[in-house]
Design a protein around this motif. Structure first.
Motif, PDB file in Angstrom:
ATOM      1  N   GLY A 195       0.811  -1.212   0.000  1.00 18.61           N
ATOM      2  CA  GLY A 195       0.000   0.000   0.000  1.00 18.61           C
ATOM      3  C   GLY A 195       0.847   1.267   0.000  1.00 18.61           C
ATOM      4  N   TYR A 196       1.951   1.232   0.747  1.00 19.17           N
ATOM      5  CA  TYR A 196       2.861   2.381   0.808  1.00 19.17           C
ATOM      6  C   TYR A 196       3.464   2.653  -0.573  1.00 19.17           C
ATOM      7  N   VAL A 197       3.951   1.601  -1.225  1.00 17.41           N
ATOM      8  CA  VAL A 197       4.564   1.767  -2.548  1.00 17.41           C
ATOM      9  C   VAL A 197       3.526   2.263  -3.556  1.00 17.41           C
ATOM     10  N   GLU A 198       2.320   1.715  -3.483  1.00 19.32           N
ATOM     11  CA  GLU A 198       1.266   2.135  -4.408  1.00 19.32           C
ATOM     12  C   GLU A 198       0.904   3.608  -4.201  1.00 19.32           C
ATOM     13  N   ARG A 199       0.961   4.051  -2.959  1.00 15.67           N
ATOM     14  CA  ARG A 199       0.598   5.438  -2.638  1.00 15.67           C
ATOM     15  C   ARG A 199       1.663   6.420  -3.121  1.00 15.67           C
ATOM     16  N   ILE A 200       2.954   6.079  -2.976  1.00 14.69           N
ATOM     17  CA  ILE A 200       4.034   7.031  -3.237  1.00 14.69           C
ATOM     18  C   ILE A 200       4.611   6.919  -4.646  1.00 14.69           C
ATOM     19  N   SER A 201       4.555   5.730  -5.256  1.00 13.91           N
ATOM     20  CA  SER A 201       5.190   5.524  -6.567  1.00 13.91           C
ATOM     21  C   SER A 201       4.775   6.539  -7.627  1.00 13.91           C
ATOM     22  N   PRO A 202       3.485   6.932  -7.725  1.00 16.74           N
ATOM     23  CA  PRO A 202       3.116   7.906  -8.759  1.00 16.74           C
ATOM     24  C   PRO A 202       3.825   9.246  -8.611  1.00 16.74           C
ATOM     25  N   TYR A 203       4.389   9.523  -7.440  1.00 13.62           N
ATOM     26  CA  TYR A 203       5.057  10.804  -7.204  1.00 13.62           C
ATOM     27  C   TYR A 203       6.568  10.715  -7.376  1.00 13.62           C
ATOM     28  N   GLY A 204       7.042   9.592  -7.902  1.00 13.21           N
ATOM     29  CA  GLY A 204       8.461   9.504  -8.225  1.00 13.21           C
ATOM     30  C   GLY A 204       9.267   8.548  -7.386  1.00 13.21           C
ATOM     31  N   LEU A 205       8.647   7.824  -6.435  1.00  6.39           N
ATOM     32  CA  LEU A 205       9.391   6.855  -5.643  1.00  6.39           C
ATOM     33  C   LEU A 205       9.797   5.677  -6.509  1.00  6.39           C
ATOM     34  N   GLU A 206      11.085   5.326  -6.485  1.00  8.21           N
ATOM     35  CA  GLU A 206      11.579   4.141  -7.176  1.00  8.21           C
ATOM     36  C   GLU A 206      11.884   3.070  -6.127  1.00  8.21           C
ATOM     37  N   VAL A 207      11.428   1.847  -6.395  1.00  9.27           N
ATOM     38  CA  VAL A 207      11.619   0.752  -5.445  1.00  9.27           C
ATOM     39  C   VAL A 207      12.220  -0.439  -6.168  1.00  9.27           C
ATOM     40  N   ARG A 208      13.225  -1.029  -5.554  1.00  7.68           N
ATOM     41  CA  ARG A 208      13.795  -2.281  -6.042  1.00  7.68           C
ATOM     42  C   ARG A 208      13.917  -3.246  -4.866  1.00  7.68           C
ATOM     43  N   THR A 209      14.005  -4.529  -5.185  1.00 11.14           N
ATOM     44  CA  THR A 209      14.125  -5.533  -4.131  1.00 11.14           C
ATOM     45  C   THR A 209      15.292  -6.475  -4.416  1.00 11.14           C
ATOM     46  N   LEU A 210      15.827  -7.005  -3.320  1.00 10.30           N
ATOM     47  CA  LEU A 210      16.907  -7.984  -3.380  1.00 10.30           C
ATOM     48  C   LEU A 210      16.594  -9.099  -2.392  1.00 10.30           C
ATOM     49  N   GLU A 211      17.237 -10.233  -2.613  1.00 15.63           N
ATOM     50  CA  GLU A 211      17.041 -11.334  -1.686  1.00 15.63           C
ATOM     51  C   GLU A 211      17.673 -11.018  -0.336  1.00 15.63           C
ATOM     52  N   GLU A 212      18.894 -10.492  -0.348  1.00 11.39           N
ATOM     53  CA  GLU A 212      19.589 -10.109   0.874  1.00 11.39           C
ATOM     54  C   GLU A 212      20.098  -8.682   0.731  1.00 11.39           C
ATOM     55  N   ILE A 213      19.916  -7.883   1.785  1.00 12.31           N
ATOM     56  CA  ILE A 213      20.441  -6.527   1.784  1.00 12.31           C
ATOM     57  C   ILE A 213      21.041  -6.236   3.157  1.00 12.31           C
ATOM     58  N   ILE A 214      21.630  -5.071   3.284  1.00 11.95           N
ATOM     59  CA  ILE A 214      22.228  -4.679   4.552  1.00 11.95           C
ATOM     60  C   ILE A 214      21.140  -4.244   5.531  1.00 11.95           C
ATOM     61  N   ASP A 215      21.538  -3.881   6.748  1.00  8.21           N
ATOM     62  CA  ASP A 215      20.591  -3.430   7.748  1.00  8.21           C
ATOM     63  C   ASP A 215      20.016  -2.071   7.341  1.00  8.21           C
ATOM     64  N   ALA A 229      22.408   1.213  15.703  1.00  9.40           N
ATOM     65  CA  ALA A 229      23.619   0.915  16.461  1.00  9.40           C
ATOM     66  C   ALA A 229      23.421  -0.252  17.411  1.00  9.40           C
ATOM     67  N   ARG A 230      22.200  -0.796  17.456  1.00 10.43           N
ATOM     68  CA  ARG A 230      21.918  -1.927  18.326  1.00 10.43           C
ATOM     69  C   ARG A 230      20.839  -2.768  17.666  1.00 10.43           C
ATOM     70  N   SER A 231      20.835  -4.052  17.929  1.00 12.21           N
ATOM     71  CA  SER A 231      19.918  -4.968  17.243  1.00 12.21           C
ATOM     72  C   SER A 231      18.459  -4.667  17.532  1.00 12.21           C
TER      73      SER A 231
END
Length: 360
Positions: A195-215, A229-231
């Protein structure tokens, strides 16, 4: 939300009645209310049914029920009504003035203490507590004018967290701020994130996904970065050192380069050879490396139950009866060979086997 109103019968709790259709407010007297109040003062009373168009008369305690007839209301004299409305305001002003004087007295002993001049720019600022972190994040986001880069690991944020994120970025939409966000593949199935991506994407938000990413990572205008700085994420670091921030920008760009756009299909999750999917191959790789279920789930952005379901399917496909046997079968199956789909050159008769082995 409730409004505290004073009447001749004491203090009552009344609901806020702001009406966007009529423009009425609980703390202002509308034009209709002014005319009706004047008429009530001249006549000494007014029918209850006549004030439907001006609820502010009741909210401001300008009328009170007629003790002899509940269908009528009597006006409160203007001098009394004005005093009742002004008195709380004056009392609040007095309390705030007293508070200001108390603070001035408390800080007076410190004014004579000479302190070393702080550096012009605080390279690393430690933020402790969610309230402090969110307040500083809001302040920096309010100043964002060019670019916002974010990394959000996991299968998706809680709805209230997504709502807070939406509140932060909405003011940026009209400024032409470029926004890019990296999620993990599992976030594609999370309703709040979708829902967040659908709401913001028309205004220029670019989203990509990966299997593993950093914190989690937030970079504002390539000048300020926020990292946990802490888990438990109760402590965060605000980084303003140019070298550190630019390094993190480079890390983001590297992950972004390999990310899959939100509107494209995730081919790595498609079933592969022998019925083993891409996500199951990723789990198999982490199993062989010795990671426990909880660590694997965290790295791949899924809950432990889903992770164990994939492990069970993997074990069933490979015919494993135990965890130890599963590791052996994974290694023997060759599913982790990155070049398993690339035809390998066959040794020619008489070729030097040692030389061929050197190119493995």
């Amino acid at each position: 939300m409730f409004l505290k109103c004073r009447t001749l019968r004491g203090v009552q709790m009344r609901p806020k009645v702001d009406n966007p259709e009529t423009g009425h407010s609980h703390d202002e007297l509308c034009e209709a209310g002014k005319h009706l109040y004047a008429a009530a003062l001249r006549a000494g009373r007014i029918a209850r049914c006549e004030i439907d168009a001006a609820p502010c008369l009741i909210d401001l305690a300008l009328l009170h029920p007629d003790p002899d007839d509940p269908q009528w209301l009597r006006p409160v004299p203007p001098s009394i009504a004005l005093n009742q409305l002004i008195h709380p305001i004056e009392r609040e002003i007095q309390q705030r003035r007293q508070r200001a004087l108390s603070l001035a007295d408390a800080f007076e002993p410190f004014m004579t203490i000479t302190t070393a001049a702080p550096p012009a720019t605080q390279a690393i600022n430690v933020l402790e507590g969610l309230a402090v972190i969110n307040a500083e994040l809001d302040r920096v986001m309010d100043e964002c004018s060019v670019e916002l880069l974010t990394v959000q690991p996991g299968s998706g944020r809680r709805p209230e967290t997504v709502k807070a994120g939406l509140r932060r970025v909405e003011p940026l939409l009209g400024r032409g701020v470029q926004m890019r966000t990296l999620y993990q593949h599992t976030a594609r199935h999370h309703s709040a994130t979708m829902g967040y991506v659908e709401r913001i994407s028309p205004y220029g938000l670019e989203v990509r996904t990966l299997e593993e990413i950093i914190d989690r990572l937030i970079i504002v205008d390539r000048k300020v970065a926020f990292i946990p700085a802490r888990s438990d994420r109760q402590v965060a670091l605000e980084l303003r050192h140019e070298g550190l921030v630019q390094y993190l920008v480079g890390v983001f760009e590297q992950f972004w380069l390999h990310g899959i756009p939100w509107d494209e299909e995730i081919v790595t999750y498609a079933p592969a050879h022998n019925g083993i999917s891409g996500i199951q191959r990723s789990i198999a790789k982490l199993l062989v490396e010795g990671h426990v279920d909880e660590a694997i789930a965290r790295r791949l952005g899924m809950n432990v139950r889903t992770c164990r379901a994939h492990i069970a399917k993997l074990a069933s496909t490979l015919g494993s009866g135990s965890r130890a046997q599963l590791g052996y079968l994974i290694a023997r199956s060759g599913i982790l060979d990155q070049e398993q789909d690339i035809p390998q050159p066959q040794p020619q008769p008489g070729a030097d086997q040692e030389q061929l082995r050197g190119h493995d």
